[in-house]
Design a protein around this motif. Sequence first.
Motif, PDB file in Angstrom:
ATOM      1  N   ASP A  77      36.286   1.002  14.510  1.00  0.00           N
ATOM      2  CA  ASP A  77      37.132   1.990  13.842  1.00  0.00           C
ATOM      3  C   ASP A  77      36.518   2.438  12.510  1.00  0.00           C
ATOM      4  N   HIS A  79      35.029   5.818  11.887  1.00  0.00           N
ATOM      5  CA  HIS A  79      34.008   6.882  11.885  1.00  0.00           C
ATOM      6  C   HIS A  79      34.432   8.102  11.062  1.00  0.00           C
ATOM      7  N   PHE A 119      35.796  -1.623  22.000  1.00  0.00           N
ATOM      8  CA  PHE A 119      36.838  -0.603  22.150  1.00  0.00           C
ATOM      9  C   PHE A 119      36.256   0.702  21.605  1.00  0.00           C
ATOM     10  N   CYS A 121      37.095   3.865  22.800  1.00  0.00           N
ATOM     11  CA  CYS A 121      38.075   4.944  22.738  1.00  0.00           C
ATOM     12  C   CYS A 121      39.298   4.541  23.557  1.00  0.00           C
ATOM     13  N   ASN A 125      43.545   7.954  22.340  1.00  0.00           N
ATOM     14  CA  ASN A 125      42.527   8.784  21.667  1.00  0.00           C
ATOM     15  C   ASN A 125      42.106   9.982  22.519  1.00  0.00           C
ATOM     16  N   GLU A 132      36.142  16.999  20.149  1.00  0.00           N
ATOM     17  CA  GLU A 132      35.813  15.668  19.632  1.00  0.00           C
ATOM     18  C   GLU A 132      35.714  14.652  20.774  1.00  0.00           C
ATOM     19  N   LEU A 136      32.385  12.573  21.903  1.00  0.00           N
ATOM     20  CA  LEU A 136      32.339  11.108  21.912  1.00  0.00           C
ATOM     21  C   LEU A 136      31.970  10.570  23.303  1.00  0.00           C
TER      22      LEU A 136
HETATM   23  C1  LIG Z   1      37.798  11.597  19.935  1.00  0.00           C
HETATM   24  C2  LIG Z   1      38.028  10.221  20.254  1.00  0.00           C
HETATM   25  C3  LIG Z   1      38.218   9.896  21.662  1.00  0.00           C
HETATM   26  C4  LIG Z   1      38.059   9.343  19.243  1.00  0.00           C
HETATM   27  C5  LIG Z   1      37.945   7.927  19.347  1.00  0.00           C
HETATM   28  C6  LIG Z   1      38.216   7.343  18.007  1.00  0.00           C
HETATM   29  C7  LIG Z   1      37.445   6.090  17.906  1.00  0.00           C
HETATM   30  C8  LIG Z   1      35.992   6.177  17.651  1.00  0.00           C
HETATM   31  C9  LIG Z   1      38.059   4.954  18.118  1.00  0.00           C
HETATM   32  C10 LIG Z   1      37.333   3.683  18.172  1.00  0.00           C
HETATM   33  C11 LIG Z   1      38.202   2.557  17.760  1.00  0.00           C
HETATM   34  C12 LIG Z   1      39.524   2.541  18.408  1.00  0.00           C
HETATM   35  C13 LIG Z   1      39.644   2.616  19.867  1.00  0.00           C
HETATM   36  C14 LIG Z   1      40.588   2.453  17.591  1.00  0.00           C
HETATM   37  C15 LIG Z   1      41.947   2.461  18.102  1.00  0.00           C
HETATM   38  O1  LIG Z   1      42.735   2.686  17.038  1.00  0.00           O
HETATM   39  P1  LIG Z   1      43.447   4.064  16.691  1.00  0.00           P
HETATM   40  O2  LIG Z   1      42.961   4.477  15.359  1.00  0.00           O
HETATM   41  O3  LIG Z   1      43.306   5.032  17.790  1.00  0.00           O
HETATM   42  O4  LIG Z   1      44.914   3.525  16.687  1.00  0.00           O
HETATM   43  P2  LIG Z   1      45.940   3.419  15.483  1.00  0.00           P
HETATM   44  O5  LIG Z   1      46.514   4.769  15.392  1.00  0.00           O
HETATM   45  O6  LIG Z   1      46.883   2.356  15.940  1.00  0.00           O
HETATM   46  O7  LIG Z   1      45.151   3.011  14.277  1.00  0.00           O
END
Ligand SMILES: CC(C)=CCC/C(C)=C/CC/C(C)=C/COP(=O)(O)OP(=O)(O)O
Length: 290
Positions: A77, A79, A119, A121, A125, A132, A136
């Motif tokens: 997380d 980025h 993890f 995505c 997400n 985006e 990814l």
């Molecule tokens: C465009 C796209 C598919 C983006 C992916 C974003 C990304 C790189 C996520 C990687 C880490 C991840 C799965 C975090 C989940 O938390 P969260 O931040 O989604 O959940 P939260 O809202 O509970 O913090």
Amino acid sequence: MHAPTLLTHSPPPAAVVAVAAWHCPAAPPATIVVSRRARIRPSAAASTVTAEAAQLLLRESGLRSESLPRHVGVVIDGHLRWARARGLSVSEGHAAGRPVLERMVRLSRAWCIPALTVFVCSHENMTRPKAEVDFLLQLYEEFIRDNLDEFCREGIQLHLIGDSPGRPSSLLSAASEAHEATRSNSAMVLMLAIGYSGRRDVLRACRELAAEALIAGRLGTSVAAGGGLSCPDLVIRTGGEQRLSNFLLWQSAFAELVFPDVMWPDFGEDDYLRALRTYQSRDRRFGQRK
Ligand SMILES: CC(C)=CCC/C(C)=C/CC/C(C)=C/COP(=O)(O)OP(=O)(O)O
């Protein structure tokens, strides 16, 4: 992307330390630093990380091989915040995360950590802006294709988990081809959770089996690895949030959670080492009395 090659450690000559590293054939790096104290130089000969080599690297890093986690989960997380803080685009933020993951895979392999679940995505997400999401998913499709030779050479078995509709067929084929090519590898399992939801995983397992006792054996991490993959001992989440966000809900029940205060693109060897040392300092009780 450069083709991978393997590097051999020297000195000491007695210990053969082999680590994977990117190597541009036109301009091979003189020295690759995997361990700050180990001097690594390129070798034409392909080899794999030996137990002896891993012991040496672990000793140098102050880690005890007998109590390393057997399975590390990581929520990559931060980025977007990393990119914003530098005036960069969202895509640049995601792109900066890919080499960090490659390094973590290499370090995990060099330290003989048997399984790493990432993890990449979540199912949720996938509803982010299409450009985006497309970027990814393309990035991690390339990650799989570009690293396949190294996975094969290093004995890394690749799996994809997640079931979000909308994942492009090219990503699914890249993952399935990589899985086929690496299925007999046994040194390390690398599991990419893309379009993954812990709840959907549990629901699917429940649908497939009525008996609760069998659920663990039907979850993505277990099914994908042929039933042999243990639950993560350690889950690392970068980016400052302290939650699982639907990652490996069932499997993380007794995992040690570590939240390094860095954005994923800044996550380095020291952060990984600190997380492993923290893990080794924890008292794991699994609900038992001391
Ligand atoms: C465009 C796209 C598919 C983006 C992916 C974003 C990304 C790189 C996520 C990687 C880490 C991840 C799965 C975090 C989940 O938390 P969260 O931040 O989604 O959940 P939260 O809202 O509970 O913090």
